[in-house]
Design an enzyme around this catalytic site. Sequence first.
Site, short mmCIF file in Angstrom:
data_model
loop_
_atom_site.label_atom_id
_atom_site.label_comp_id
_atom_site.label_asym_id
_atom_site.label_seq_id
_atom_site.Cartn_x
_atom_site.Cartn_y
_atom_site.Cartn_z
N GLY A 10 0.84 -1.21 0.00
CA GLY A 10 0.00 0.00 0.00
C GLY A 10 0.87 1.25 0.00
N PHE A 11 0.22 2.38 -0.05
CA PHE A 11 0.91 3.67 -0.15
C PHE A 11 1.85 3.91 1.05
CE2 PHE A 11 -0.10 8.45 0.57
CZ PHE A 11 1.10 8.86 0.01
N TYR A 152 -16.20 3.73 7.87
CA TYR A 152 -14.73 3.59 7.93
C TYR A 152 -14.21 4.07 9.28
CZ TYR A 152 -9.86 5.01 7.11
OH TYR A 152 -8.49 5.21 7.21
N LYS A 156 -12.37 1.98 12.48
CA LYS A 156 -11.04 2.36 13.01
C LYS A 156 -11.14 2.65 14.51
CE LYS A 156 -8.21 2.07 9.51
NZ LYS A 156 -6.93 1.34 9.57
#
Length: 333
Positions: A10-11, A152, A156
């Site tokens: 991933g980034f 989302y 989290k």
Amino acid sequence: MKVLVTGSAGFVGYHLSLRLLSAGHEVIGVDALTDYYDVALKKAREDRLSAHTGYKARRARIEAPGLLRGMLVEERPDMVVHLAAQAGVRYSIEAPATYMAANLQGTFALLEAVRAVPVRHLLIASTSSVYGANTQMPYKETDKADTPMSFYAATKKATEAMGHSYAHLYDIPMTFFRFFTVYGTWGRPDMAPSLFADAILRGEPIRVFNHGDMRRDFTYVEDLVEGIERLMEAIPKVGQPVGEADSLSPVAPHRIVNIGNAEPVQLLDFIGSLEATLGMEAEKVMMDMQPGDVPATWADTTLLRDLTGVAMGTPVPEGVAKFAEWFREYHGL
Ligand SMILES: NC(=O)c1ccc[n+]([C@@H]2O[C@H](COP(=O)([O-])OP(=O)(O)OC[C@H]3O[C@@H](n4cnc5c(N)ncnc54)[C@H](O)[C@@H]3O)[C@@H](O)[C@H]2O)c1
């Protein structure tokens, strides 16, 4: 050190893994290369990591039963940095089940694995989105954060609480980071900088939400991973807070740390920097606020500084120029 990094293709995982490899650490990367966005970009990141002898890649879903536990038994890493997740505020309205699997089941599998095979420090990515409807700025880690505006953010926030219980019950030192809008080279195609750069370079209009009245604490990815690297050695210990701003739990080696630039920028100024560096003007279509989104984010980074001595520093025009140069070269635009 040997470090297990989840979400290594991933980034953020790519940049962190590169930084750790350059510092001479061994990295075990686990990533499922999910198709939420262009898999070729993830493969390209992974290929670059694989060029380092200290890098070992495992392609797997973290929530697969026994997978992470087996990896910990086999590899015995000193630390784990958990970045694999289904990210994105908007997609969580379309596909909430993906967030349940990757974020909740995935983090649960990791907590169980670390319970069985302890590590010196478990570090987990959370998000500024957990501040939800809070309007008191800048956001402090000790502020109440009980009003998530997207699923989302809710997943989290749930992982922060799940982590707290395991840190308390099994004495697992744990740091949660709350990242603030990260941008930079090898960035995510679903995020505004890439969407904007792509449209501008192709002469297509860009969509500007909340009619441009948005402020984001844009954080350059190199600064962010430097912060993570330094936090790896800031291992939380019960009863040993580092100062007034510490979010350290009174009953668990568990702490939450903002990683942000601490300098929010107007969205239209961010776009202005991109236009200046590309030498092209964007055709802007003004849109209403999107569901799940918040109009502003701003990190209080006192705790980050107390723990690491580091302050994020890359000014937006400089970070945007580096990002745009990479974007043009990678996409041949
Ligand atoms: N980039 C940001 O601005 C930002 C802001 C706040 C929080 N975060 C958090 O930081 C972390 C890293 O974000 P990123 O921007 O690098 O996102 P990313 O999507 O580029 O990276 C996440 C990686 O995890 C992998 N992955 C997803 N689900 C998986 C699963 N079930 N099993 C194995 N691998 C899986 C994906 O293939 C991807 O490569 C995430 O936890 C994200 O929620 C990012």
